[in-house]
Design a protein around this motif. Structure first.
Motif, PDB file in Angstrom:
ATOM      1  N   HIS A   2       0.856  -1.181   0.000  1.00 23.17           N
ATOM      2  CA  HIS A   2       0.000   0.000   0.000  1.00 23.17           C
ATOM      3  C   HIS A   2       0.896   1.235   0.000  1.00 23.17           C
ATOM      4  CE1 HIS A   2      -4.157   1.332   0.638  1.00 23.17           C
ATOM      5  NE2 HIS A   2      -3.572   2.426   1.099  1.00 23.17           N
ATOM      6  N   PHE A   3       0.660   2.140  -0.937  1.00 22.47           N
ATOM      7  CA  PHE A   3       1.430   3.371  -1.037  1.00 22.47           C
ATOM      8  C   PHE A   3       0.511   4.563  -0.859  1.00 22.47           C
ATOM      9  CE2 PHE A   3       3.732   0.311  -3.595  1.00 22.47           C
ATOM     10  CZ  PHE A   3       5.049   0.523  -3.222  1.00 22.47           C
ATOM     11  N   TYR A   4       0.991   5.572  -0.163  1.00 23.52           N
ATOM     12  CA  TYR A   4       0.297   6.846  -0.068  1.00 23.52           C
ATOM     13  C   TYR A   4       1.081   7.844  -0.901  1.00 23.52           C
ATOM     14  CZ  TYR A   4      -2.359   4.753   3.666  1.00 23.52           C
ATOM     15  OH  TYR A   4      -3.185   3.929   4.380  1.00 23.52           O
ATOM     16  N   ILE A   5       0.381   8.521  -1.800  1.00 19.47           N
ATOM     17  CA  ILE A   5       1.029   9.416  -2.756  1.00 19.47           C
ATOM     18  C   ILE A   5       0.546  10.844  -2.525  1.00 19.47           C
ATOM     19  CG2 ILE A   5       1.516   9.848  -5.197  1.00 19.47           C
ATOM     20  CD1 ILE A   5       2.369   7.033  -4.403  1.00 19.47           C
ATOM     21  N   LYS A   6       1.483  11.743  -2.367  1.00 18.87           N
ATOM     22  CA  LYS A   6       1.169  13.155  -2.147  1.00 18.87           C
ATOM     23  C   LYS A   6       0.872  13.841  -3.478  1.00 18.87           C
ATOM     24  CE  LYS A   6       3.004  17.203   0.175  1.00 18.87           C
ATOM     25  NZ  LYS A   6       4.066  17.703   1.046  1.00 18.87           N
ATOM     26  N   ASN A   7      -0.102  14.758  -3.466  1.00 14.15           N
ATOM     27  CA  ASN A   7      -0.489  15.620  -4.594  1.00 14.15           C
ATOM     28  C   ASN A   7      -1.388  14.962  -5.629  1.00 14.15           C
ATOM     29  OD1 ASN A   7       0.948  17.768  -3.482  1.00 14.15           O
ATOM     30  ND2 ASN A   7       2.805  17.231  -4.593  1.00 14.15           N
ATOM     31  N   MET A   8      -1.965  13.823  -5.344  1.00 16.14           N
ATOM     32  CA  MET A   8      -2.936  13.228  -6.265  1.00 16.14           C
ATOM     33  C   MET A   8      -4.282  13.884  -6.015  1.00 16.14           C
ATOM     34  SD  MET A   8      -2.072   9.150  -6.318  1.00 16.14           S
ATOM     35  CE  MET A   8      -3.414   8.733  -7.408  1.00 16.14           C
ATOM     36  N   ASN A  52      11.833   8.507  -7.679  1.00 13.85           N
ATOM     37  CA  ASN A  52      12.428   9.529  -8.546  1.00 13.85           C
ATOM     38  C   ASN A  52      11.499   9.921  -9.687  1.00 13.85           C
ATOM     39  OD1 ASN A  52      14.777   9.730  -7.028  1.00 13.85           O
ATOM     40  ND2 ASN A  52      15.809   8.121  -8.198  1.00 13.85           N
ATOM     41  N   SER A  53      10.879   8.937 -10.328  1.00 12.99           N
ATOM     42  CA  SER A  53      10.004   9.252 -11.463  1.00 12.99           C
ATOM     43  C   SER A  53       8.745   9.977 -10.997  1.00 12.99           C
ATOM     44  CB  SER A  53       9.655   7.999 -12.268  1.00 12.99           C
ATOM     45  OG  SER A  53       8.859   7.116 -11.520  1.00 12.99           O
ATOM     46  N   LEU A  54       8.212   9.598  -9.830  1.00 11.21           N
ATOM     47  CA  LEU A  54       7.038  10.300  -9.292  1.00 11.21           C
ATOM     48  C   LEU A  54       7.402  11.735  -8.923  1.00 11.21           C
ATOM     49  CD1 LEU A  54       5.366   7.560  -7.058  1.00 11.21           C
ATOM     50  CD2 LEU A  54       4.476   8.514  -9.187  1.00 11.21           C
ATOM     51  N   LYS A  55       8.543  11.913  -8.286  1.00  8.25           N
ATOM     52  CA  LYS A  55       8.981  13.253  -7.890  1.00  8.25           C
ATOM     53  C   LYS A  55       9.161  14.147  -9.118  1.00  8.25           C
ATOM     54  CE  LYS A  55      11.151  13.440  -4.062  1.00  8.25           C
ATOM     55  NZ  LYS A  55      12.088  13.309  -2.982  1.00  8.25           N
ATOM     56  N   HIS A  56       9.644  13.558 -10.198  1.00  9.92           N
ATOM     57  CA  HIS A  56       9.871  14.300 -11.442  1.00  9.92           C
ATOM     58  C   HIS A  56       8.573  14.880 -12.010  1.00  9.92           C
ATOM     59  CE1 HIS A  56      11.835  15.440 -15.168  1.00  9.92           C
ATOM     60  NE2 HIS A  56      10.910  14.791 -15.837  1.00  9.92           N
ATOM     61  N   ILE A  57       7.451  14.196 -11.789  1.00 12.64           N
ATOM     62  CA  ILE A  57       6.177  14.698 -12.319  1.00 12.64           C
ATOM     63  C   ILE A  57       5.284  15.319 -11.226  1.00 12.64           C
ATOM     64  CG2 ILE A  57       6.170  13.209 -14.361  1.00 12.64           C
ATOM     65  CD1 ILE A  57       4.147  11.391 -12.893  1.00 12.64           C
ATOM     66  N   GLY A  58       5.875  15.603 -10.054  1.00 16.63           N
ATOM     67  CA  GLY A  58       5.160  16.359  -9.031  1.00 16.63           C
ATOM     68  C   GLY A  58       4.459  15.562  -7.953  1.00 16.63           C
ATOM     69  N   PHE A  59       4.786  14.286  -7.818  1.00 19.78           N
ATOM     70  CA  PHE A  59       4.179  13.456  -6.790  1.00 19.78           C
ATOM     71  C   PHE A  59       5.259  12.978  -5.836  1.00 19.78           C
ATOM     72  CE2 PHE A  59       1.561  12.909 -10.604  1.00 19.78           C
ATOM     73  CZ  PHE A  59       0.344  13.367 -10.119  1.00 19.78           C
ATOM     74  N   GLU A  60       4.830  12.427  -4.709  1.00 20.95           N
ATOM     75  CA  GLU A  60       5.786  11.971  -3.716  1.00 20.95           C
ATOM     76  C   GLU A  60       5.178  10.837  -2.910  1.00 20.95           C
ATOM     77  OE1 GLU A  60       7.826  14.043   0.179  1.00 20.95           O
ATOM     78  OE2 GLU A  60       7.267  15.318  -1.507  1.00 20.95           O
ATOM     79  N   ILE A  61       5.967   9.805  -2.649  1.00 19.52           N
ATOM     80  CA  ILE A  61       5.508   8.721  -1.785  1.00 19.52           C
ATOM     81  C   ILE A  61       5.646   9.198  -0.342  1.00 19.52           C
ATOM     82  CG2 ILE A  61       5.964   6.372  -0.966  1.00 19.52           C
ATOM     83  CD1 ILE A  61       6.914   5.681  -3.792  1.00 19.52           C
ATOM     84  N   ARG A 181      -5.728  28.864  -9.485  1.00 19.98           N
ATOM     85  CA  ARG A 181      -4.581  28.141  -8.964  1.00 19.98           C
ATOM     86  C   ARG A 181      -4.870  26.656  -9.005  1.00 19.98           C
ATOM     87  NH1 ARG A 181      -3.943  31.625  -3.630  1.00 19.98           N
ATOM     88  NH2 ARG A 181      -5.165  29.887  -2.910  1.00 19.98           N
ATOM     89  N   ASN A 182      -3.815  25.877  -9.185  1.00 20.58           N
ATOM     90  CA  ASN A 182      -3.967  24.430  -9.116  1.00 20.58           C
ATOM     91  C   ASN A 182      -4.346  24.058  -7.688  1.00 20.58           C
ATOM     92  OD1 ASN A 182      -3.225  24.024 -11.768  1.00 20.58           O
ATOM     93  ND2 ASN A 182      -1.052  23.820 -11.257  1.00 20.58           N
ATOM     94  N   ILE A 183      -5.260  23.100  -7.532  1.00 21.05           N
ATOM     95  CA  ILE A 183      -5.732  22.767  -6.197  1.00 21.05           C
ATOM     96  C   ILE A 183      -4.643  22.147  -5.333  1.00 21.05           C
ATOM     97  CG2 ILE A 183      -8.155  22.629  -6.752  1.00 21.05           C
ATOM     98  CD1 ILE A 183      -7.988  19.682  -6.993  1.00 21.05           C
ATOM     99  N   ASP A 184      -3.627  21.571  -5.950  1.00 15.72           N
ATOM    100  CA  ASP A 184      -2.545  21.029  -5.132  1.00 15.72           C
ATOM    101  C   ASP A 184      -1.588  22.110  -4.664  1.00 15.72           C
ATOM    102  OD1 ASP A 184      -1.647  21.311  -7.789  1.00 15.72           O
ATOM    103  OD2 ASP A 184      -0.078  19.816  -7.502  1.00 15.72           O
ATOM    104  N   LYS A 185      -1.742  23.336  -5.131  1.00 20.85           N
ATOM    105  CA  LYS A 185      -0.886  24.452  -4.727  1.00 20.85           C
ATOM    106  C   LYS A 185      -1.515  25.287  -3.623  1.00 20.85           C
ATOM    107  CE  LYS A 185       2.200  23.868  -8.019  1.00 20.85           C
ATOM    108  NZ  LYS A 185       3.029  22.739  -7.758  1.00 20.85           N
ATOM    109  N   LEU A 186      -2.720  24.928  -3.175  1.00 20.96           N
ATOM    110  CA  LEU A 186      -3.419  25.707  -2.141  1.00 20.96           C
ATOM    111  C   LEU A 186      -2.875  25.374  -0.769  1.00 20.96           C
ATOM    112  CD1 LEU A 186      -7.045  25.463  -3.444  1.00 20.96           C
ATOM    113  CD2 LEU A 186      -5.515  27.388  -3.607  1.00 20.96           C
TER     114      LEU A 186
END
Length: 186
Positions: A2-8, A52-61, A181-186
């Motif tokens: 199970h992974f939790y991903i930031k900014n989805m 690394n690939s998730l971070k590159h497109i704006g996400f984070e585990i 604004r993008n909702i992930d930037k709030l």
């Protein structure tokens, strides 16, 4: 696993994250906003490549419990505001406490400590961004927007909108170059 991903925050985010998992040869069993479930364990090499690939497109585990809880709070608010047909008139505190199985005071204190703002202010900012979106689409009246987003009246929506943006909803709607604004930037 199970992974939790930031900014989805949307369906495109889910697709982008799924693509990154599949690039390393891992096929998720389920993907929800902020969460990915796989049936297999991932090797440390693949996990590093995935991070690394998730971070590159704006996400984070997210790997610590408090960060996961903060992300779950944000995800529930985003789901409530942006992915529901109408916001219930139930207290936000009741909704979050029941969905996340924690006392609201704990959630509120944790959120404020980590994010530097309150859950209520975050909720308001999400609602105002949704109002902006609906105003730009020009498909609903202000009264319909007010009802859909759970405001008690058009006057209250207008007052809150002006407090946050400095503009009235009518003036905002009349602007040719509206900046959302993008909702992930709030």
């Amino acid at each position: 696993m199970h992974f939790y991903i930031k900014n989805m925050v949307c369906n495109r985010c889910k697709t982008a994250v799924q693509n990154e998992f599949e690039k390393i040869g891992v096929f998720p069993v389920s993907i929800e906003l902020g969460e990915v479930q796989t049936s297999e364990e991932i090797s440390s090499d693949k996990l590093i490549a995935l991070e690394n690939s998730l971070k590159h497109i704006g996400f984070e585990i997210i790997d610590d419990k408090k960060s996961r809880l903060i992300e779950q709070i944000k995800t529930e608010i985003i789901r409530l505001v942006h992915h529901s047909t109408a916001i219930e008139n139930t207290n936000l505190s009741t909704i979050l406490a029941s969905k996340l199985n924690y006392e609201y005071n704990y959630l509120s204190n944790l959120f404020s400590e980590v994010e530097g703002t309150t859950i209520e202010k975050y909720f308001i900012s999400q609602r105002i961004e949704k109002v902006k979106e609906l105003l730009v689409y020009d498909e609903l009246s202000l009264s319909e927007i007010s009802n859909q987003l759970g405001y008690s009246s058009v006057a209250y929506l207008s007052s809150q909108f002006k407090k946050v943006t400095g503009l009235t909803p009518t003036f905002y709607k009349s602007l040719k170059e509206t900046k959302r604004r993008n909702i992930d930037k709030l």
